[in-house]
Design a protein around this motif. Sequence first.
Motif, PDB file in Angstrom:
ATOM      1  N   VAL A  75      -7.128  12.052  10.071  1.00  0.00           N
ATOM      2  CA  VAL A  75      -6.760  10.950   9.182  1.00  0.00           C
ATOM      3  C   VAL A  75      -5.490  10.263   9.671  1.00  0.00           C
ATOM      4  N   ILE A  76      -5.536   8.937   9.760  1.00  0.00           N
ATOM      5  CA  ILE A  76      -4.341   8.124   9.947  1.00  0.00           C
ATOM      6  C   ILE A  76      -4.364   7.046   8.864  1.00  0.00           C
ATOM      7  N   PHE A  77      -3.253   6.904   8.135  1.00  0.00           N
ATOM      8  CA  PHE A  77      -3.213   6.036   6.968  1.00  0.00           C
ATOM      9  C   PHE A  77      -1.946   5.187   7.041  1.00  0.00           C
ATOM     10  N   PRO A  78      -1.969   4.009   7.716  1.00  0.00           N
ATOM     11  CA  PRO A  78      -0.775   3.158   7.784  1.00  0.00           C
ATOM     12  C   PRO A  78      -0.427   2.603   6.408  1.00  0.00           C
ATOM     13  N   TYR A 129      -5.149   3.309  17.238  1.00  0.00           N
ATOM     14  CA  TYR A 129      -4.796   4.728  17.213  1.00  0.00           C
ATOM     15  C   TYR A 129      -5.825   5.490  16.391  1.00  0.00           C
ATOM     16  N   THR A 130      -6.099   6.723  16.808  1.00  0.00           N
ATOM     17  CA  THR A 130      -6.820   7.690  15.992  1.00  0.00           C
ATOM     18  C   THR A 130      -6.190   9.048  16.265  1.00  0.00           C
ATOM     19  N   PRO A 131      -6.086   9.912  15.285  1.00  0.00           N
ATOM     20  CA  PRO A 131      -5.393  11.189  15.503  1.00  0.00           C
ATOM     21  C   PRO A 131      -6.015  11.995  16.642  1.00  0.00           C
ATOM     22  N   GLY A 165      -0.552  -7.332   8.966  1.00  0.00           N
ATOM     23  CA  GLY A 165      -0.710  -6.049   8.302  1.00  0.00           C
ATOM     24  C   GLY A 165      -1.515  -5.100   9.165  1.00  0.00           C
ATOM     25  N   PHE A 166      -1.413  -3.809   8.851  1.00  0.00           N
ATOM     26  CA  PHE A 166      -2.185  -2.783   9.554  1.00  0.00           C
ATOM     27  C   PHE A 166      -3.141  -2.145   8.551  1.00  0.00           C
ATOM     28  N   PHE A 167      -4.362  -1.842   8.995  1.00  0.00           N
ATOM     29  CA  PHE A 167      -5.376  -1.276   8.117  1.00  0.00           C
ATOM     30  C   PHE A 167      -5.869   0.047   8.678  1.00  0.00           C
ATOM     31  N   HIS A 168      -6.686   0.734   7.890  1.00  0.00           N
ATOM     32  CA  HIS A 168      -7.361   1.937   8.379  1.00  0.00           C
ATOM     33  C   HIS A 168      -8.854   1.782   8.128  1.00  0.00           C
ATOM     34  N   ALA A 169      -9.639   2.443   8.937  1.00  0.00           N
ATOM     35  CA  ALA A 169     -11.092   2.458   8.796  1.00  0.00           C
ATOM     36  C   ALA A 169     -11.560   3.873   9.088  1.00  0.00           C
ATOM     37  N   ARG A 209     -14.717  13.216   8.481  1.00  0.00           N
ATOM     38  CA  ARG A 209     -14.305  11.817   8.643  1.00  0.00           C
ATOM     39  C   ARG A 209     -13.329  11.722   9.806  1.00  0.00           C
ATOM     40  N   ARG A 210     -13.377  10.600  10.507  1.00  0.00           N
ATOM     41  CA  ARG A 210     -12.353  10.266  11.487  1.00  0.00           C
ATOM     42  C   ARG A 210     -11.830   8.875  11.165  1.00  0.00           C
ATOM     43  N   TYR A 211     -10.499   8.742  11.059  1.00  0.00           N
ATOM     44  CA  TYR A 211      -9.869   7.481  10.700  1.00  0.00           C
ATOM     45  C   TYR A 211      -9.338   6.781  11.960  1.00  0.00           C
ATOM     46  N   PHE A 212      -9.314   5.448  11.887  1.00  0.00           N
ATOM     47  CA  PHE A 212      -8.816   4.611  12.973  1.00  0.00           C
ATOM     48  C   PHE A 212      -7.851   3.580  12.393  1.00  0.00           C
ATOM     49  N   MET A 213      -6.789   3.277  13.152  1.00  0.00           N
ATOM     50  CA  MET A 213      -5.815   2.269  12.721  1.00  0.00           C
ATOM     51  C   MET A 213      -6.028   0.989  13.501  1.00  0.00           C
TER      52      MET A 213
END
Length: 543
Positions: free
Chosen positions: A245-248, A224-226, A184-188, A198-202
């Motif tokens: 934001v990146i949201f797999p 990945y991060t945007p 699975g892939f997650f986001h943080a 906020r900055r999101y990471f996959m």
Amino acid sequence: MREFIPGGFPEWAFNPALIEWRGRMLMMYRCDKPENRGLFIGEVKADLEPLGDFRKVSVPLGDFPCQDPRFFIFKGRLHFSFVQAERLRQRVGIGLLDDDWTARDCRLIEHPAGQALEKNWIFFEHGGELYFTYSMGGGVHQVCRVNGGTCEPCYTTAYDASHWKWGPARGGTQLVAHGGLWHGFFHAALFDHEGLKRRYFMGAYAMAPEPPFSIVKWSRSPLYTPGESGRCAITDYSPGEIMAVIFPSGLVMRDGSWLVAAGYNDYFIRGFEISHAWLNENMVDATSHMAAAHSDDWLLHFPVYDPFWMNILDVAQASITPGQRMFSHSAFFPRFPGAQSYEHMEEKSLREADWIIFHKGYAEIVGLPVLRCIQQLFNTVFANEVFVLLARKELPAARIPFDPLHEAALWAEAKRLEAGPAWEPPEESCADAPPLPSPENWFPGDAGERCEIAVAICTHNALDYTQRCVASLARFAVRPYHVFIVDDLSTDGTREWLARQRAPGLTYHFNLEQQGVIGTRNRLIEMILPALADGGSVVFLDN
């Protein structure tokens, strides 16, 4: 890894679920455009371009919007999960999709340790039963089993993600089997990062397919991060927040590569094609220091994306320097590798410690002598509903976000331990049980005084919950209060039990005809207002 931007989707379409089902690739996305809000389902090509029109999915669970869909297979049928946003509450639901993609059998799932924001649950099947990951952040992986409209906690394991420095992980895509593991892939997310709110990471992880469903592999670093930020358009956040934001949210395995569908800046859909061989090279073993967590962690664990948890991490990480001796809950070990478990604290070891991150739920485990020693040696630095950060030295006041009510609740727990075990409800029905003793401190208050805090409780049967409710008030409240109860034609002994109470801090009334919740609450207001002090507060508390 290849990134691409599929076209043909409407404005504000994002967070797409993705699955291969009966020879077709299906997508369900969330749309937040005000005039067309909801979930939409349709078929896509291998490049995620729409193949025909998408249609709106009707979820017959009220008028509140549904968000963030995920697909999963259960008992050979296609299902989906979603988040229902109901004012300030978010709850997770599931439904079945017929062959024509009509949703039915939709229901919300209640978690016994539910928080205000329940989301990011990942559902999967094992042995004919439905499970989901409840939380996967902070080095603790929690799994529940679904039972109708409720669920039961069943597995908690630890994993090693001490190398991951990009925020607590939260569930993303569904799980897909490959090579003997579930992937699975997650986001943080990191907050206030690089000038962004906020900055999101996959990232990615792999999970064992058998109980207790341990996480065995973890991303070495963010995949990945945007590259660009944007103003968040949806209502989940404050208007105009600048975030990346990146949201797999969707996952398919095709020809040795992972196809990931993701939401981008809460506004677009992005796709990623990721070679499994490349992904495998960028994952590390997560099984070192694995251990089973405590069975009672289910009611104790605090979601790591909650601001309270983030605050206590911020304070601790800014204050605790390498080499200092500390005790903490196991969930904090990835952030403080040298920490020791406070379940083994003794008075002698405490005299050598610098810091404690203490979980109030463990007060009874460590015992009264240890609590007294903590009180003598340590200053409270930060307190919230779950954790209290204690230090051998005082920090500058400007660095101490502090809630004195929750510190007082901790030491009230110590006094309770000193007084002896608390009352527990009998296993048999309370209506048939002998009359329970009524501790005077269940209903504190002074006769004749107008109350500052009025606790208003409607009752209709469920006597054991009412008794546990008022006992919990007496156990945890740190300010004077008065309890008002209106009973709406209970038949289980509630009225008889109330009639036996003789405490000045209790006022009760019996409805002569059934009034329902609204009518009963109106009666409570009529009772309370003459007794309420100027500037007083009324708390409506369901038993």
